[in-house]
Every structure is written in structure tokens, then in C-alpha cells.
Design a protein around this motif. Structure first.
Motif, PDB file in Angstrom:
ATOM      1  N   LYS A 149     -44.902  66.952  -8.926  1.00  0.00           N
ATOM      2  CA  LYS A 149     -43.653  66.348  -8.495  1.00  0.00           C
ATOM      3  C   LYS A 149     -43.312  65.149  -9.379  1.00  0.00           C
ATOM      4  CE  LYS A 149     -41.038  64.858  -4.591  1.00  0.00           C
ATOM      5  NZ  LYS A 149     -40.873  64.801  -3.187  1.00  0.00           N
ATOM      6  N   ILE A 150     -44.322  64.427  -9.853  1.00  0.00           N
ATOM      7  CA  ILE A 150     -44.074  63.280 -10.727  1.00  0.00           C
ATOM      8  C   ILE A 150     -43.343  63.736 -11.980  1.00  0.00           C
ATOM      9  CG2 ILE A 150     -45.170  61.528 -12.177  1.00  0.00           C
ATOM     10  CD1 ILE A 150     -47.382  61.392 -10.023  1.00  0.00           C
ATOM     11  N   ARG A 151     -43.819  64.813 -12.574  1.00  0.00           N
ATOM     12  CA  ARG A 151     -43.187  65.335 -13.793  1.00  0.00           C
ATOM     13  C   ARG A 151     -41.784  65.845 -13.521  1.00  0.00           C
ATOM     14  NH1 ARG A 151     -48.261  68.442 -16.640  1.00  0.00           N
ATOM     15  NH2 ARG A 151     -49.419  66.546 -17.065  1.00  0.00           N
ATOM     16  N   SER A 152     -41.598  66.575 -12.424  1.00  0.00           N
ATOM     17  CA  SER A 152     -40.280  67.140 -12.140  1.00  0.00           C
ATOM     18  C   SER A 152     -39.251  66.053 -11.840  1.00  0.00           C
ATOM     19  CB  SER A 152     -40.358  68.144 -10.983  1.00  0.00           C
ATOM     20  OG  SER A 152     -40.738  67.502  -9.794  1.00  0.00           O
ATOM     21  N   ASN A 153     -39.698  64.918 -11.316  1.00  0.00           N
ATOM     22  CA  ASN A 153     -38.785  63.797 -11.050  1.00  0.00           C
ATOM     23  C   ASN A 153     -38.657  62.858 -12.240  1.00  0.00           C
ATOM     24  OD1 ASN A 153     -38.329  64.678  -8.471  1.00  0.00           O
ATOM     25  ND2 ASN A 153     -39.726  63.234  -7.515  1.00  0.00           N
ATOM     26  N   PRO A 158     -49.518  62.564 -19.910  1.00  0.00           N
ATOM     27  CA  PRO A 158     -48.057  62.631 -20.122  1.00  0.00           C
ATOM     28  C   PRO A 158     -47.232  61.757 -19.183  1.00  0.00           C
ATOM     29  CG  PRO A 158     -49.006  64.823 -20.149  1.00  0.00           C
ATOM     30  CD  PRO A 158     -50.088  63.885 -19.683  1.00  0.00           C
ATOM     31  N   VAL A 159     -47.787  61.409 -18.027  1.00  0.00           N
ATOM     32  CA  VAL A 159     -47.015  60.611 -17.065  1.00  0.00           C
ATOM     33  C   VAL A 159     -47.567  59.202 -16.884  1.00  0.00           C
ATOM     34  CG1 VAL A 159     -46.122  62.608 -15.806  1.00  0.00           C
ATOM     35  CG2 VAL A 159     -48.275  61.547 -15.074  1.00  0.00           C
ATOM     36  N   LEU A 160     -48.600  58.841 -17.643  1.00  0.00           N
ATOM     37  CA  LEU A 160     -49.191  57.507 -17.520  1.00  0.00           C
ATOM     38  C   LEU A 160     -48.442  56.482 -18.354  1.00  0.00           C
ATOM     39  CD1 LEU A 160     -53.031  58.221 -17.667  1.00  0.00           C
ATOM     40  CD2 LEU A 160     -51.660  57.635 -15.666  1.00  0.00           C
ATOM     41  N   TYR A 161     -48.296  55.292 -17.790  1.00  0.00           N
ATOM     42  CA  TYR A 161     -47.687  54.167 -18.498  1.00  0.00           C
ATOM     43  C   TYR A 161     -48.615  52.968 -18.318  1.00  0.00           C
ATOM     44  CZ  TYR A 161     -44.435  50.470 -19.746  1.00  0.00           C
ATOM     45  OH  TYR A 161     -43.852  49.378 -20.334  1.00  0.00           O
ATOM     46  N   TYR A 162     -49.187  52.499 -19.416  1.00  0.00           N
ATOM     47  CA  TYR A 162     -50.130  51.383 -19.368  1.00  0.00           C
ATOM     48  C   TYR A 162     -49.381  50.062 -19.462  1.00  0.00           C
ATOM     49  CZ  TYR A 162     -54.250  48.547 -20.323  1.00  0.00           C
ATOM     50  OH  TYR A 162     -55.242  47.609 -20.253  1.00  0.00           O
ATOM     51  N   ILE A 163     -49.674  49.150 -18.550  1.00  0.00           N
ATOM     52  CA  ILE A 163     -49.097  47.807 -18.610  1.00  0.00           C
ATOM     53  C   ILE A 163     -50.221  46.827 -18.907  1.00  0.00           C
ATOM     54  CG2 ILE A 163     -49.223  47.531 -16.113  1.00  0.00           C
ATOM     55  CD1 ILE A 163     -46.792  45.607 -16.389  1.00  0.00           C
ATOM     56  N   TRP A 164     -49.971  45.965 -19.851  1.00  0.00           N
ATOM     57  CA  TRP A 164     -50.960  44.954 -20.232  1.00  0.00           C
ATOM     58  C   TRP A 164     -50.934  43.824 -19.223  1.00  0.00           C
ATOM     59  CZ3 TRP A 164     -54.284  45.877 -24.087  1.00  0.00           C
ATOM     60  CH2 TRP A 164     -53.957  46.913 -24.967  1.00  0.00           C
ATOM     61  N   GLN A 165     -52.097  43.474 -18.740  1.00  0.00           N
ATOM     62  CA  GLN A 165     -52.203  42.303 -17.870  1.00  0.00           C
ATOM     63  C   GLN A 165     -52.697  41.146 -18.721  1.00  0.00           C
ATOM     64  OE1 GLN A 165     -55.083  44.248 -15.331  1.00  0.00           O
ATOM     65  NE2 GLN A 165     -56.555  42.657 -15.776  1.00  0.00           N
ATOM     66  N   ILE A 166     -52.168  40.003 -18.450  1.00  0.00           N
ATOM     67  CA  ILE A 166     -52.553  38.823 -19.218  1.00  0.00           C
ATOM     68  C   ILE A 166     -53.057  37.751 -18.256  1.00  0.00           C
ATOM     69  CG2 ILE A 166     -51.060  39.294 -21.195  1.00  0.00           C
ATOM     70  CD1 ILE A 166     -48.960  37.485 -19.980  1.00  0.00           C
ATOM     71  N   ASP A 167     -53.578  36.681 -18.828  1.00  0.00           N
ATOM     72  CA  ASP A 167     -54.126  35.602 -18.001  1.00  0.00           C
ATOM     73  C   ASP A 167     -53.111  35.084 -16.991  1.00  0.00           C
ATOM     74  OD1 ASP A 167     -56.537  35.805 -19.295  1.00  0.00           O
ATOM     75  OD2 ASP A 167     -56.154  34.143 -20.668  1.00  0.00           O
ATOM     76  N   PRO A 182     -49.209  57.984  -0.284  1.00  0.00           N
ATOM     77  CA  PRO A 182     -49.061  59.181  -1.124  1.00  0.00           C
ATOM     78  C   PRO A 182     -48.372  60.326  -0.362  1.00  0.00           C
ATOM     79  CG  PRO A 182     -51.299  58.327  -1.282  1.00  0.00           C
ATOM     80  CD  PRO A 182     -50.596  57.548  -0.207  1.00  0.00           C
ATOM     81  N   GLU A 183     -48.707  60.466   0.919  1.00  0.00           N
ATOM     82  CA  GLU A 183     -48.120  61.557   1.721  1.00  0.00           C
ATOM     83  C   GLU A 183     -46.611  61.439   1.859  1.00  0.00           C
ATOM     84  OE1 GLU A 183     -52.326  60.839   2.568  1.00  0.00           O
ATOM     85  OE2 GLU A 183     -50.623  59.497   2.758  1.00  0.00           O
ATOM     86  N   SER A 184     -46.106  60.229   1.887  1.00  0.00           N
ATOM     87  CA  SER A 184     -44.658  60.051   2.066  1.00  0.00           C
ATOM     88  C   SER A 184     -43.861  60.426   0.810  1.00  0.00           C
ATOM     89  CB  SER A 184     -44.349  58.611   2.456  1.00  0.00           C
ATOM     90  OG  SER A 184     -44.524  57.744   1.362  1.00  0.00           O
ATOM     91  N   LEU A 185     -44.548  60.570  -0.299  1.00  0.00           N
ATOM     92  CA  LEU A 185     -43.863  60.893  -1.554  1.00  0.00           C
ATOM     93  C   LEU A 185     -43.923  62.383  -1.902  1.00  0.00           C
ATOM     94  CD1 LEU A 185     -45.063  57.840  -3.630  1.00  0.00           C
ATOM     95  CD2 LEU A 185     -42.837  58.173  -2.550  1.00  0.00           C
ATOM     96  N   VAL A 186     -44.614  63.144  -1.077  1.00  0.00           N
ATOM     97  CA  VAL A 186     -44.761  64.587  -1.363  1.00  0.00           C
ATOM     98  C   VAL A 186     -43.583  65.337  -0.815  1.00  0.00           C
ATOM     99  CG1 VAL A 186     -46.199  66.624  -0.987  1.00  0.00           C
ATOM    100  CG2 VAL A 186     -47.246  64.407  -1.400  1.00  0.00           C
TER     101      VAL A 186
END
Length: 103
Positions: free
Chosen positions: A1-5, A38-47, A99-103
């Protein structure tokens, strides 16, 4: 569903640290993350994020990583997906859904 959306999963070093703290090794995590690449987005955390999270965690009496995840999600304008009840105390920081509410 993540990919389709055309949605993405936002994660940071804190997620990896938290999973390793639960006993997962790098070699166990790598295949799981590779499948989702394919659906991951990495965010850098800083101090800055870490300092704000420490302050928020102590003020709201929530775990440090929960505060950090909430702040990073807000910065990305993301929805926090979790069953963790601690996020109820962070509702003004980030919208949290199960997670269940997003399915």
C-alpha cells in the motif's frame, strides 16, 4: 500500500540504534531494510535534534527515542506509525496512527 500511494518510510540512525538495542544485528537488519529500500527515506539527525529530544523527553516523561522520533517526524511532515502509548503524550508534536489504521 505504501508503494501504491507513493508514500515513503522515514527513518534515522535512531531507528537502527533502537533495533540493535533490542538485539537485532546489522546482518539481520540489512535484508529487511533492503526489501524496503525503494520506499525508505533517511533523515539525518544532528546534535540539535538530540538536545531538543532530551529536553522534550524529560518534560513529557517519555523515552528519549520516542521524543526524537516525534521531532524528526514533525520536521519531515510525516505521520508517526506506532502502537506505543507514549506517543499519546506527544500528540501536539506529531500525528500518530496505528499500523492497522493505515491498512
Amino acid at each position: 500500500k505504501i508503494r501504491s500511494n507513493n508514500d515513503q518510510i522515514v527513518y534515522s540512525k535512531a531507528i537502527i540504534q533502537e533495533l540493535k538495542g533490542l538485539g537485532y544485528s546489522y546482518f539481520e537488519l540489512q535484508p529487511k531494510f533492503r526489501r524496503l529500500f525503494p520506499v525508505l527515506y533517511y533523515i539525518w539527525q544532528i546534535d540539535y535534534h538530540y538536545g531538543k529530544a532530551k529536553d522534550l523527553a524529560s518534560k513529557r516523561n517519555v523515552p528519549l527515542f520516542d521524543a526524537l522520533h516525534a521531532l524528526l517526524a514533525r520536521e519531515c511532515k510525516a505521520i508517526m506509525v506506532s502502537r506505543d502509548k507514549d506517543f499519546q503524550q506527544l500528540q501536539d508534536i506529531v500525528l500518530t496512527k496505528s499500523p492497522e489504521s493505515l491498512v
